[in-house]
Design an enzyme around this catalytic site. Structure first.
Site, PDB file in Angstrom:
ATOM      1  N   HIS A 176       0.810  -1.232   0.000  1.00 53.06           N
ATOM      2  CA  HIS A 176       0.000   0.000   0.000  1.00 53.06           C
ATOM      3  C   HIS A 176       0.835   1.271   0.000  1.00 53.06           C
ATOM      4  O   HIS A 176       0.268   2.362   0.088  1.00 53.06           O
ATOM      5  CB  HIS A 176      -0.912   0.034   1.233  1.00 53.06           C
ATOM      6  N   LYS A 196      -8.884  12.951   4.755  1.00 50.76           N
ATOM      7  CA  LYS A 196      -7.924  11.849   4.742  1.00 50.76           C
ATOM      8  C   LYS A 196      -7.023  11.986   5.959  1.00 50.76           C
ATOM      9  O   LYS A 196      -7.094  12.979   6.679  1.00 50.76           O
ATOM     10  CB  LYS A 196      -7.106  11.824   3.443  1.00 50.76           C
ATOM     11  N   ARG A 197      -6.198  10.995   6.188  1.00 51.94           N
ATOM     12  CA  ARG A 197      -5.251  11.062   7.290  1.00 51.94           C
ATOM     13  C   ARG A 197      -4.367  12.291   7.131  1.00 51.94           C
ATOM     14  O   ARG A 197      -4.014  12.674   6.027  1.00 51.94           O
ATOM     15  CB  ARG A 197      -4.415   9.779   7.293  1.00 51.94           C
ATOM     16  N   LYS A 246       0.192  14.025   1.931  1.00 56.96           N
ATOM     17  CA  LYS A 246      -1.166  14.300   1.446  1.00 56.96           C
ATOM     18  C   LYS A 246      -1.395  15.807   1.283  1.00 56.96           C
ATOM     19  O   LYS A 246      -2.372  16.233   0.692  1.00 56.96           O
ATOM     20  CB  LYS A 246      -2.189  13.696   2.399  1.00 56.96           C
ATOM     21  N   THR A 297      -8.918   6.064  -1.832  1.00 60.79           N
ATOM     22  CA  THR A 297     -10.291   5.616  -2.065  1.00 60.79           C
ATOM     23  C   THR A 297     -11.278   6.750  -1.819  1.00 60.79           C
ATOM     24  O   THR A 297     -12.376   6.736  -2.370  1.00 60.79           O
ATOM     25  CB  THR A 297     -10.656   4.415  -1.163  1.00 60.79           C
ATOM     26  N   LYS A 340     -14.928   7.782  -3.765  1.00 61.72           N
ATOM     27  CA  LYS A 340     -16.219   8.037  -3.115  1.00 61.72           C
ATOM     28  C   LYS A 340     -16.750   9.417  -3.477  1.00 61.72           C
ATOM     29  O   LYS A 340     -17.943   9.599  -3.755  1.00 61.72           O
ATOM     30  CB  LYS A 340     -16.058   7.925  -1.596  1.00 61.72           C
TER      31      LYS A 340
END
Length: 828
Positions: free
Chosen positions: A368, A560-561, A566, A668, A672
């Site tokens: 991942h 998100k985290r 990110k 992901t 969504k």
């Protein structure tokens, strides 16, 4: 609304609202010991859950009988995280009972949405890894595939996030403090797991060596089963979660002599193993607990699998890998590989080569991440202390692998051997769990096309050269049952009326929506639903933060985290730049924007927590500055979790997917959000690339350096100072962090972000991508002003997301890795 047809929901087609109401009342009284006069919302929820479980457990029994009678091959999904969220609404939808329950509760003067909110999120994960696992086990059940999810029954989830003066505060997440109706304890399947101790070498009369592990402690693993209801309810698989407890031994002599603490010490230490998700591993004690945690659930799960296998096949190991597939979700359960070797060689006296073939045919591994720090390594000394026999086995696996397979391919090449070795030599010897996972598996997959290519070219190029067929790709997907049908009921009804109601199990049917993309009336209906969802989210924002936002503004969402790669801080820099532009020119041309964040930072990740604090302090200033006339609002919603995501995702206009190219494996959340009609602003990273290919480049906004350009910039020697001095807006925004403008009386309180971007070298290239990101947002603004064009793009995002269905992901796993057969449960 009419009840669901017999063909769609064969188990519940004849269930009426009156019958379901009677069942609720029966359980309220007989199961939960209360009545309508004094029942609380919690009591009603318990009663509804019990009424629902009558159908769930009946299907579960039928499913297990079907699998047993057919002696099925099954996949066993090992994951340290399963971010399940709430199950009440999900199970009602999957059984076709949501409308029935809604009508039954209405007769009892109870709002079903209020009732569903009584349920705590089943907080067994942190982010994408756990939510992906939850989507996958939903798809496995829906597709009638024999499967068991295996994880840990955490007493506390990651943590419940609160904000105090903008700072993240971690509180215990006691998700099952008063029990959970959707889990069953299975004491008949308790396992005992050894740790610590020493290994004795013995010789038999023929001179054969045998190894005997004498453990220093035994931990009891108590299984809890969570039924996983497939869509239409015919197949129900299980998620088996292991709770750690002390072994049955309790030292009464010590206790009676006054040694209360010593007598309880082992109990407390054993029960700590399943206490919390991801103990802080910055300390030696934290590292030790985390390794024990990973071994505990892997060993419990393997023992459970072997017990089930032996009921049908005894000690005939020739069929084991034909019946059992084990998928390692990341490296957390990699210790299962030496554990299976230990069981086969030490406990069942199998030949090493035979056992190793069984192992390799049984395991497969999903990678991942490309981030080095996320590829786990454990010190040899820690392994030797906690799992002494496993360390011996790892050394033997490594010796044979290097001497036989690597030497045959690259004779005498010690450089390649050092790269491929499970043991990393250095100041402190380390066990590389990523290498162990690749060597011990029959297949290794990445989770998006670009990620899988980088796994081959950058992460494991020598492994790819050694085994060209081993590394493959399975692009992630999300379940449309939860992430459209359940979380966005208004849009789901519009889709049902437009393309029929079969799309939840065949998402490609949404493609027919493209025929309506230019239809003015359909656009109006689609965007009216988006606006209603934004009104509902605005109410949630007001309730949680006391900030009022205008639903007619652009809702720009990043969920998100919290991690530097990110790039929530790139989003923040742009927000501050917009604020500065508005202060300099109150008539600056921009449609009102609401930037909405949801994220948790790991407790020990200081810069991530500093970024949360900075966003909150900037939000305080911006939201209360009348000079900008409400054109800009910033909201950080606390305690991001599945149930909050279910409110945020349907309301999003813009989906922020802005990771540095080459760093996000897939994502992901991007799927969504697009599925629910949000337009992606993103880099060419992870699944963003495939989303852009599917929905068309006109319906996304792409910016920033590509993977190859990121490599070139880093190779040439990246200097963030060049951007700081060349771009006055970047300089002004970064210098703002040094002042007390956002932190009155505390100058420099936000300076760590500036330092990370300049002195810290800006490792994720925020400043290099800032100008492109800023221009991309101008493009978003222009697109949104064109109402018809925006509506068309939003509709096409929903229409073309068929590929990103977890059912398609699971079919890829079945075809490329697991080789499973479907076994639909027959309904009488």
């Amino acid at each position: 609304m009419a009840n669901n047809s017999k063909t769609s929901f064969p188990l519940t087609a004849d269930v009426t609202a009156a019958a379901f109401k009677d069942s609720i009342l029966k359980h309220l009284n007989a199961t939960h010991g209360t009545d309508v006069n004094k029942a609380t919302n919690r009591s009603w929820w318990d009663a509804v859950s019990s009424a629902l479980n009558e159908y769930v457990y009946n299907s579960l029994s039928q499913t297990q009988r079907t699998y047993f009678e057919n002696d099925t091959r099954a996949v066993h999904y090992f994951s340290l995280e399963f971010l399940m969220g709430r199950l009440t609404g999900n199970n009602l939808h999957n059984l076709g009972l949501y409308t029935v329950a809604q009508e039954a509760l209405k007769e009892l003067d109870i709002n079903i949405e209020t009732l569903v909110d009584e349920e705590e999120d089943m907080a067994l994960g942190n982010g994408g890894l756990g939510r992906l696992a939850a989507c996958f086990i939903d798809s496995l059940a829906t597709m009638h595939l024999p499967a068991v999810g295996y994880g840990i029954h955490y007493e506390h989830g990651l943590f419940r996030q609160e904000f105090q003066d903008g700072h993240q505060i971690e509180r215990p997440d006691s998700w099952r403090e008063y029990g959970n109706p959707f889990e069953i304890c299975r004491p008949e399947n308790v396992q005992e797991i050894p740790v610590y101790g020493y290994v004795e070498t013995k010789f038999d009369d023929n001179g054969h060596i045998a190894k005997v592990w004498h453990p220093g402690r035994v931990i009891k693993g108590v299984p809890w089963d969570v039924p996983v209801v497939g869509y239409e309810g015919t197949n129900v698989n299980i998620l088996r979660l292991w709770e750690s407890r002390a072994s049955d031994f309790f030292n009464w002599d010590v206790f009676n002599a006054g040694g209360y603490h010593d007598a309880h010490k082992e109990n407390v230490e054993s029960e700590t193993v399943s206490k919390v998700l991801y103990p802080n591993d910055e300390t030696e004690a934290g590292k030790e607990l985390r390794l024990i945690q990973q071994y505990f659930f892997s060993a419990c799960s393997l023992k459970d699998i072997i017990n089930r296998y032996q009921r049908a096949h005894g000690e005939d190991w020739s069929k084991f890998s034909a019946q059992v597939a084990v998928q390692l979700n990341d490296t957390h359960p990699a210790v299962a590989i030496p554990e299976l070797m230990r069981i086969l060689v030490d406990e069942f006296n199998q030949d090493w080569d035979y056992a190793w073939n069984v192992c390799r045919e049984t395991f497969s591994y999903t990678n991942h991440t490309l981030l080095p720090e996320a590829l786990e390594k454990w010190s040899v000394s820690l392994f030797e202390k906690v799992l002494p026999r496993h360390l011996e086995i790892i050394y033997e696996i490594n010796r044979r692998f290097l001497n036989d397979e690597v030497e045959a391919k690259w004779p005498g090449n010690d450089t390649i051997k050092s790269k491929l070795s499970i043991i990393e030599e250095g100041h402190e010897r380390m066990v590389r769990m990523g290498n162990l996972s690749v060597i011990g598996s029959n297949k290794v997959n990445g989770v998006a096309e670009v990620h899988s290519a980088l796994v081959k070219s950058d992460l494991f190029p020598e492994f790819d050269a050694l085994w060209p067929e081993k590394l493959t790709n399975v692009t992630n997907g999300v379940t449309p049952r939860r992430w459209l049908k359940a979380c966005n009921p208004k849009l789901s009804e519009l889709i049902d009326a437009t393309v029929g109601d079969k799309w939840p199990t065949n998402l490609e049917l949404l493609r027919d929506l493209d025929k309506k993309a230019d239809d003015a009336e359909f656009q109006k209906q689609f965007m009216a639903i988006k606006h209603e969802n934004k009104v509902e989210l605005a109410s949630v924002i007001k309730e949680l933060t006391d900030v009022e936002v205008d639903p007619s503004a652009i809702f720009d969402i990043q969920i998100k985290r919290l991690h530097e790669y990110k790039r929530q801080h790139l989003n923040l820099l742009h927000i501050m730049a917009l604020y500065r532009r508005l202060l300099q020119n109150p008539d600056y041309d921009m449609h009102p924007r609401v930037f909405i964040f949801g994220a948790k930072a790991a407790p020990g990740y200081k810069l991530a927590k500093d970024i949360i604090y900075a966003i909150n302090k900037v939000a305080d200033k911006v939201n209360n500055d009348e000079r900008i006339k409400g054109k800009l609002k910033v909201v950080f919603l606390p305690n991001y979790r599945v149930s909050l995501a279910e409110k945020m995702i349907p309301a999003a206009d813009v989906s922020e997917q802005i990771s540095t190219a080459g760093k996000e494996a897939s994502g992901t959340g991007n799927m969504k959000l697009a599925l629910n009609g949000a337009i992606t602003i993103g880099t060419l990273d992870g699944a963003n690339i495939e989303i852009a290919e599917e929905v068309g480049e006109d319906n996304v906004v792409i910016f920033g350096l590509t993977v190859d350009e990121v490599k070139a910039v880093n190779k040439a020697g990246y200097s963030p100072w060049d951007y700081y001095y060349a771009n006055p807006e970047i300089k002004a925004v970064l210098d703002w962090f040094e002042t007390d403008y956002f932190t009155s009386g505390k100058p420099g309180e936000l300076a760590s972000i500036k330092h990370s971007l300049l002195e810290g070298g800006d490792p994720y290239l925020c400043l290099a991508d800032f100008d492109g990101y800023s221009k991309a947002h101008e493009q978003v603004n222009a697109k949104y002003i064109d109402k018809q064009g925006w509506a068309k793009s939003a509709i096409l995002n929903t229409a073309y997301m068929g590929k990103f269905n977890s059912d398609r992901s699971i079919q890829d796993y079945v075809d490329r890795i697991w080789k499973l057969k479907s076994y639909p449960v027959k309904v009488n």
